[in-house]
Write a protein that holds these residues in place. Structure first.
Motif, PDB file in Angstrom:
ATOM      1  N   ASN A 335      83.258  66.971  44.875  1.00 29.73           N
ATOM      2  CA  ASN A 335      84.406  67.996  45.147  1.00 29.73           C
ATOM      3  C   ASN A 335      83.520  69.340  45.372  1.00 29.73           C
ATOM      4  O   ASN A 335      82.805  70.033  44.297  1.00 29.73           O
ATOM      5  CB  ASN A 335      85.250  68.128  43.974  1.00 29.73           C
ATOM      6  CG  ASN A 335      86.289  68.975  44.379  1.00 29.73           C
ATOM      7  OD1 ASN A 335      86.631  69.222  45.412  1.00 29.73           O
ATOM      8  ND2 ASN A 335      86.731  69.685  43.084  1.00 29.73           N
ATOM      9  N   ASN A 336      83.446  69.713  46.521  1.00 29.61           N
ATOM     10  CA  ASN A 336      82.448  70.857  46.899  1.00 29.61           C
ATOM     11  C   ASN A 336      81.182  70.447  46.552  1.00 29.61           C
ATOM     12  O   ASN A 336      80.184  69.553  47.015  1.00 29.61           O
ATOM     13  CB  ASN A 336      83.072  72.187  46.287  1.00 29.61           C
ATOM     14  CG  ASN A 336      84.374  72.394  46.893  1.00 29.61           C
ATOM     15  OD1 ASN A 336      84.658  72.179  48.187  1.00 29.61           O
ATOM     16  ND2 ASN A 336      85.327  73.279  46.153  1.00 29.61           N
ATOM     17  N   ASP A 337      80.570  71.438  45.611  1.00 26.32           N
ATOM     18  CA  ASP A 337      79.265  71.117  44.975  1.00 26.32           C
ATOM     19  C   ASP A 337      79.124  70.339  43.577  1.00 26.32           C
ATOM     20  O   ASP A 337      78.244  70.432  43.239  1.00 26.32           O
ATOM     21  CB  ASP A 337      78.311  72.455  44.969  1.00 26.32           C
ATOM     22  CG  ASP A 337      78.120  73.128  46.345  1.00 26.32           C
ATOM     23  OD1 ASP A 337      78.118  72.387  47.293  1.00 26.32           O
ATOM     24  OD2 ASP A 337      78.071  74.346  46.343  1.00 26.32           O
ATOM     25  N   ASN A 338      80.303  69.945  43.163  1.00 27.48           N
ATOM     26  CA  ASN A 338      80.525  69.314  41.936  1.00 27.48           C
ATOM     27  C   ASN A 338      80.615  67.835  42.098  1.00 27.48           C
ATOM     28  O   ASN A 338      81.226  67.510  42.974  1.00 27.48           O
ATOM     29  CB  ASN A 338      81.788  69.999  41.132  1.00 27.48           C
ATOM     30  CG  ASN A 338      81.497  71.550  40.949  1.00 27.48           C
ATOM     31  OD1 ASN A 338      80.231  71.895  40.635  1.00 27.48           O
ATOM     32  ND2 ASN A 338      82.425  72.124  41.050  1.00 27.48           N
ATOM     33  N   VAL A 355      81.813  66.596  35.884  1.00 24.47           N
ATOM     34  CA  VAL A 355      80.973  66.167  34.758  1.00 24.47           C
ATOM     35  C   VAL A 355      79.824  66.223  35.558  1.00 24.47           C
ATOM     36  O   VAL A 355      79.298  66.563  36.365  1.00 24.47           O
ATOM     37  CB  VAL A 355      81.222  64.475  34.860  1.00 24.47           C
ATOM     38  CG1 VAL A 355      82.559  64.052  34.373  1.00 24.47           C
ATOM     39  CG2 VAL A 355      81.065  63.799  36.248  1.00 24.47           C
ATOM     40  N   GLU A 356      78.749  66.373  34.246  1.00 23.28           N
ATOM     41  CA  GLU A 356      77.118  66.264  34.581  1.00 23.28           C
ATOM     42  C   GLU A 356      76.613  64.940  34.559  1.00 23.28           C
ATOM     43  O   GLU A 356      76.545  64.304  33.335  1.00 23.28           O
ATOM     44  CB  GLU A 356      76.484  67.254  33.548  1.00 23.28           C
ATOM     45  CG  GLU A 356      74.970  67.552  33.780  1.00 23.28           C
ATOM     46  CD  GLU A 356      74.462  68.419  32.849  1.00 23.28           C
ATOM     47  OE1 GLU A 356      73.508  68.633  32.624  1.00 23.28           O
ATOM     48  OE2 GLU A 356      75.429  69.317  31.871  1.00 23.28           O
TER      49      GLU A 356
END
Length: 387
Positions: A335-338, A355-356
């Motif tokens: 989602n975009n850069d995530n 999340v990471e």
């Protein structure tokens, strides 16, 4: 006979009227169809309903059959760090054969790749320097023996009271000098013989160069008839290949995961399907400036001779990991850069959460931040919830 105009006019009027009535009827039916379609669209079930961040899937939505939801599991298994590596000979078991003195190679007794035993003859050469060192030692030995006899003779005369004290002192001085000269000549000859050179004749004109250790000839840079005048130029290299190194280049950010004494699994392209084992014996204290990687050497046994220097290999390090949530990689959506997942907060109600991620392997991804074990996430069809 044609009818008068006035008689034909009622017929035309009737036809026109019929057409008008038919048009009105068609228009009426069309209006009723559009109304029915509008009513059907109004009553159709939407795929999902979005309210703020919550996405709800209605009961009759076709998405319910296309989505898969799964509970987030935990994983504490070690992560496998696999790096390219190369087989190398152990420098501690590798010997460069240098010429003991300037000279000329008369006979070459071995070839490249030959296996040699300790004490085996490698080559025969002639050297004036070696002959000179041999002669110097012989002269020093003779002078020492003569000086010793003179000291013994003068000592006997002195005890008999017939000799002067200065004669005995002079004889002892000559004997001391002879000892020093013999020691120097002996050290010189031993230094020339340090690489396994022994005199092949009494004068030292011809000398044999023998193997100082058991191993294989991995490099050969001399042939019969060639001069060997550079004492620092290697004639050949003998490497003991019973124990070898697997050298891996470990990136800077992964060095903390590698420990001395750690067990490593080795795979060779030359032997697909086979796995070997070694132990980390050396971790470089410095990084290579061009690659920002550190050399890690893994000691392996090579009793069966399968490992050969310069072979390519793959080294797998088991890196211990803390207990972390794990989800299938199919649950991850960009989602975009995530990196995000859809989390179920109520039956068939979801929210998007960032999340990471950690290591990904075998179709699963470790979650370092953003999810807890036991939560439920969409693992299939999540892209259908993107708006």
């Amino acid at each position: 006979m044609r009818k008068p105009y006035m008689q034909r006019q009622p017929m035309a009027i009737l036809i026109i009227g019929a057409l008008i009535v038919a048009g009105i009827a068609i228009a009426g039916f069309d209006h009723q169809g559009k109304a029915a379609a509008a009513e059907a669209n109004a009553n159709a079930t939407p795929n999902f309903i979005k309210q703020d961040e919550r996405i709800t899937i209605p009961e009759r939505s076709p998405l319910r059959s296309r989505l898969a939801v799964q509970t987030v599991a935990s994983l504490d298994a070690a992560h496998t760090l696999e790096l390219p590596a190369q087989v190398e000979a152990d420098p501690a078991r590798t010997t460069n054969i240098l010429p003991p003195a300037a000279g000329k190679v008369l006979e070459l007794k071995v070839g490249l790749g030959d296996h040699v035993r300790k004490g085996q003859l490698l080559l025969v050469m002639t050297s004036g320097d070696f002959a000179q060192a041999t002669a110097d030692l012989q002269k020093a030995r003779d002078a020492l023996q003569l000086a010793k006899r003179i000291v013994e003779r003068q000592g006997g005369v002195q005890q008999a009271g017939a000799g002067a004290a200065k004669d005995l002192e002079q004889a002892e001085s000559v004997y001391s000098q002879a000892q020093s000269e013999f020691s120097r000549a002996d050290t010189r000859l031993k230094s020339l013989s340090a690489n396994g050179a022994t005199a092949a004749d009494s004068g030292g004109q011809r000398l044999n160069l023998v193997a100082p250790t058991t191993g294989s000839i991995t490099a050969l840079s001399v042939s019969a008839g060639q001069s060997a005048n550079d004492a620092t130029a290697s004639l050949m290299t003998i490497a003991n290949l019973e124990n070898l190194w697997i050298t891996a280049n470990v990136p800077e950010n992964m060095l903390a995961s590698v420990k001395k004494g750690q067990t490593v699994n080795i795979r060779l392209p030359a032997y697909p399907g086979q796995q070997f084992h070694g132990t980390v014996s050396f971790i470089s204290d410095i990084l290579q400036p061009d690659t920002r990687r550190a050399l890690v050497r893994i000691a392996v046994s090579n009793a069966d001779g399968k490992f050969k220097p310069n072979m390519f290999a793959n080294a797998s390090f088991a890196v211990a990991q803390a207990v972390q949530p794990v989800v299938p990689t199919s649950a991850l959506l960009m989602n975009n850069d995530n990196t995000t997942v859809f989390v179920e907060v109520a039956p068939w109600t979801f929210i998007r959460r960032t999340v990471e991620t950690g290591y990904e392997e075998n179709g699963s991804a470790r979650i370092q931040n953003g999810l807890n074990v036991g939560e439920r996430v969409v693992t299939k069809g999540g892209v259908l919830l993107n708006d």
